[in-house]
Design an enzyme around this catalytic site. Sequence first.
Site, PDB file in Angstrom:
ATOM      1  N   HIS A 308       4.950 -43.647 -27.267  1.00 17.29           N
ATOM      2  CA  HIS A 308       4.760 -44.462 -26.849  1.00 17.29           C
ATOM      3  C   HIS A 308       4.846 -45.789 -27.299  1.00 17.29           C
ATOM      4  O   HIS A 308       6.013 -45.895 -27.725  1.00 17.29           O
ATOM      5  CB  HIS A 308       3.180 -44.423 -28.342  1.00 17.29           C
ATOM      6  CG  HIS A 308       2.018 -45.306 -28.268  1.00 17.29           C
ATOM      7  ND1 HIS A 308       1.873 -46.726 -27.978  1.00 17.29           N
ATOM      8  CD2 HIS A 308       0.874 -45.316 -27.029  1.00 17.29           C
ATOM      9  CE1 HIS A 308       1.122 -47.512 -28.244  1.00 17.29           C
ATOM     10  NE2 HIS A 308      -0.089 -46.168 -27.195  1.00 17.29           N
ATOM     11  N   ASP A 365      -3.313 -38.668 -25.418  1.00 17.39           N
ATOM     12  CA  ASP A 365      -3.352 -38.277 -24.489  1.00 17.39           C
ATOM     13  C   ASP A 365      -3.772 -36.622 -24.292  1.00 17.39           C
ATOM     14  O   ASP A 365      -3.792 -36.196 -23.907  1.00 17.39           O
ATOM     15  CB  ASP A 365      -3.132 -38.571 -23.486  1.00 17.39           C
ATOM     16  CG  ASP A 365      -3.669 -39.709 -23.367  1.00 17.39           C
ATOM     17  OD1 ASP A 365      -5.276 -39.877 -23.180  1.00 17.39           O
ATOM     18  OD2 ASP A 365      -3.098 -41.037 -22.664  1.00 17.39           O
TER      19      ASP A 365
HETATM   20  N1  ACO Z   1       9.391 -37.529 -22.482  1.00 14.72           N
HETATM   21  C1  ACO Z   1      11.172 -36.761 -22.689  1.00 14.72           C
HETATM   22  N2  ACO Z   1      11.266 -38.523 -23.008  1.00 14.72           N
HETATM   23  C2  ACO Z   1      10.609 -39.695 -22.694  1.00 14.72           C
HETATM   24  C3  ACO Z   1       9.552 -39.614 -22.656  1.00 14.72           C
HETATM   25  C4  ACO Z   1       8.717 -38.286 -22.193  1.00 14.72           C
HETATM   26  N3  ACO Z   1       7.075 -38.260 -23.094  1.00 14.72           N
HETATM   27  N4  ACO Z   1       8.851 -40.737 -23.508  1.00 14.72           N
HETATM   28  C5  ACO Z   1       9.947 -41.358 -23.418  1.00 14.72           C
HETATM   29  N5  ACO Z   1      11.273 -41.034 -23.295  1.00 14.72           N
HETATM   30  C6  ACO Z   1      12.973 -41.043 -23.296  1.00 14.72           C
HETATM   31  C7  ACO Z   1      12.827 -42.459 -22.120  1.00 14.72           C
HETATM   32  O1  ACO Z   1      13.010 -41.284 -21.443  1.00 14.72           O
HETATM   33  C8  ACO Z   1      14.224 -43.023 -22.906  1.00 14.72           C
HETATM   34  O2  ACO Z   1      14.731 -42.706 -23.015  1.00 14.72           O
HETATM   35  P1  ACO Z   1      16.782 -43.236 -22.731  1.00 14.72           P
HETATM   36  O3  ACO Z   1      16.874 -44.630 -24.258  1.00 14.72           O
HETATM   37  O4  ACO Z   1      17.849 -42.425 -23.129  1.00 14.72           O
HETATM   38  O5  ACO Z   1      16.498 -43.929 -21.943  1.00 14.72           O
HETATM   39  C9  ACO Z   1      12.931 -43.039 -24.167  1.00 14.72           C
HETATM   40  O6  ACO Z   1      12.627 -41.985 -24.647  1.00 14.72           O
HETATM   41  C10 ACO Z   1      13.079 -44.541 -24.648  1.00 14.72           C
HETATM   42  O7  ACO Z   1      11.855 -44.452 -23.769  1.00 14.72           O
HETATM   43  P2  ACO Z   1      10.720 -45.260 -22.790  1.00 14.72           P
HETATM   44  O8  ACO Z   1      10.429 -45.381 -21.405  1.00 14.72           O
HETATM   45  O9  ACO Z   1      12.133 -46.966 -22.803  1.00 14.72           O
HETATM   46  O10 ACO Z   1       9.853 -46.398 -23.482  1.00 14.72           O
HETATM   47  P3  ACO Z   1       8.397 -46.802 -22.825  1.00 14.72           P
HETATM   48  O11 ACO Z   1       7.946 -47.395 -24.128  1.00 14.72           O
HETATM   49  O12 ACO Z   1       8.663 -47.563 -22.078  1.00 14.72           O
HETATM   50  O13 ACO Z   1       7.641 -45.986 -22.409  1.00 14.72           O
HETATM   51  C11 ACO Z   1       6.202 -44.456 -22.358  1.00 14.72           C
HETATM   52  C12 ACO Z   1       6.369 -46.353 -22.951  1.00 14.72           C
HETATM   53  C13 ACO Z   1       5.692 -45.106 -20.714  1.00 14.72           C
HETATM   54  C14 ACO Z   1       4.202 -43.972 -22.942  1.00 14.72           C
HETATM   55  C15 ACO Z   1       6.405 -43.521 -21.907  1.00 14.72           C
HETATM   56  O14 ACO Z   1       7.245 -42.678 -23.809  1.00 14.72           O
HETATM   57  C16 ACO Z   1       6.220 -41.657 -21.298  1.00 14.72           C
HETATM   58  O15 ACO Z   1       5.574 -41.963 -20.420  1.00 14.72           O
HETATM   59  N6  ACO Z   1       5.167 -41.124 -21.623  1.00 14.72           N
HETATM   60  C17 ACO Z   1       4.410 -40.101 -21.177  1.00 14.72           C
HETATM   61  C18 ACO Z   1       3.191 -40.332 -20.518  1.00 14.72           C
HETATM   62  C19 ACO Z   1       2.482 -40.968 -21.553  1.00 14.72           C
HETATM   63  O16 ACO Z   1       2.022 -40.142 -22.110  1.00 14.72           O
HETATM   64  N7  ACO Z   1       0.768 -42.542 -21.493  1.00 14.72           N
HETATM   65  C20 ACO Z   1       0.107 -42.161 -22.384  1.00 14.72           C
HETATM   66  C21 ACO Z   1       0.985 -43.040 -23.368  1.00 14.72           C
HETATM   67  S1  ACO Z   1      -0.261 -43.792 -24.531  1.00 14.72           S
HETATM   68  C22 ACO Z   1      -1.741 -44.830 -23.392  1.00 14.72           C
HETATM   69  O17 ACO Z   1      -1.166 -45.412 -22.188  1.00 14.72           O
HETATM   70  C23 ACO Z   1      -2.718 -44.383 -23.627  1.00 14.72           C
END
Ligand code: ACO
Length: 429
Positions: A308, A365
């Site tokens: 998140h 979720d």
């Molecule tokens: N699985 C694996 N790796 C992940 C995940 C994941 N679900 N989420 C983040 N990471 C990793 C990224 O690859 C990144 O790694 P790095 O630093 O080596 O590049 C690091 O963790 C940070 O992730 P970002 O994408 O930069 O974080 P951001 O805050 O931009 O994204 C998000 C947050 C979009 C929710 C992300 O965690 C994700 O895509 N999760 C899966 C989708 C999801 O569950 N979304 C629902 C969110 S809750 C809502 O909106 C209701």
Amino acid sequence: MSEQCVIITDENSGNTLELPVISGTEGEPTLSIKALPSTLGYFTYDPGFTATASCTSKITYIDGGKGILRYRGYPIEQLAEKSTFLEVAYLLLSGELPTSSELADFQDDITHHTMVHEKLNTFISGFHYDAHPMAMMAGVVGSLSAFYHDKMDMSDPEHRMLAAKRMIAKMPTIAAACYRHHMGWPAAYPKNSLNYTESFLDMMFSVPTEKYEVSTVAARVFDLLFILHADHEQNASTSTVRLVGSTGANPYASVAAGISALWGPAHGGANEAVLTMLHEIGDVSRVGKYIEKAKDKDDPFRLMGFGHRVYKNYDPRASIIRKAAYEVLEELGTTDPLMDLAMELERIALEDEYFITKKLYPNVDFYSGIIYKALGIPVSMFTVMFAIARTVGWVSQWLEQEETPTPIGRPRQVYAGATERDYVPLESR
Ligand code: ACO
């Protein structure tokens, strides 16, 4: 000079600027950078708005490090245990919990706005039967402006509140109508004798040929899920609603844009993506393989329902939903192998160095889809459930913005394209 400020110095020109520190009632201190372009000639660069506050708001507070979520100051855990969705809606809209008579009036108001114009059903019937319901929702909600916009005076607080109530009231009716269109069932109308969630479930599942009794377990759990999804400060869809609203667009158009933003799998579409992912994993024995895929930078796979932007701790909503998922399966007397799979995925991920160091925890979720599935909601409708609940947050944030003079939302950019060059005629290229 403001009470507190941060002084920055431009080493090129030697000029300095005092940036005032804005402090809310809680949360991190925030620098006001408004004077930066006119004084030092710089803009700021923050793709994804990871370090930028776009507004001042009194509605929802999150401390992502501590796993805290409060609506109007009330902890989500207390609201989940003691309140109801419509009471929470009143709280988010008005700022205070209602008295008994205020709540009764509000419930009555919402109940009496649940019907939609009959022509809207004609509009829905124009969609192909297998259209994604989120696409239908965005189109149909946007079309409400064609039905209710003309008489609306956006400068009148009563008109604005009426639009907000209309959207909260009509969203379940529209959602159920989209589902029924997909199923090929005749239209169902809201029933004023039922409460908000009961009436929604009745419109979703009743058919003219049989008597339908709304399950009290289902109605209670939906109420809980709607409370948990009602608002979440300046997330992508809410920011979209505010941005569109800042142009003076009508609230129906703003909320339709919010629905589109919510649909993305990185946002509200994750609940659908979680179920798809659990089906793809298929068996507890394959969890390890998928954890490795999620950690592999060359693999686009991400663990859906994990991570998140704001929570760097367990999402407090996820803990409540996890418990509710157990209870629902127990009360319905069913088991779901996907629940075992989800729990194993969570267990392994929470012990894994990658997820620990990146502070990736289950989000709202991760378990909600298991509940929706147990209650008979088809996967393609999962994000629609989120949209019904989040409508309360969207309209509350829209109302707040309308009450505060707000400039049109208009970010800047760092231009990295070609510099000036002369047009080359077609025959010379
Ligand atoms: N699985 C694996 N790796 C992940 C995940 C994941 N679900 N989420 C983040 N990471 C990793 C990224 O690859 C990144 O790694 P790095 O630093 O080596 O590049 C690091 O963790 C940070 O992730 P970002 O994408 O930069 O974080 P951001 O805050 O931009 O994204 C998000 C947050 C979009 C929710 C992300 O965690 C994700 O895509 N999760 C899966 C989708 C999801 O569950 N979304 C629902 C969110 S809750 C809502 O909106 C209701």
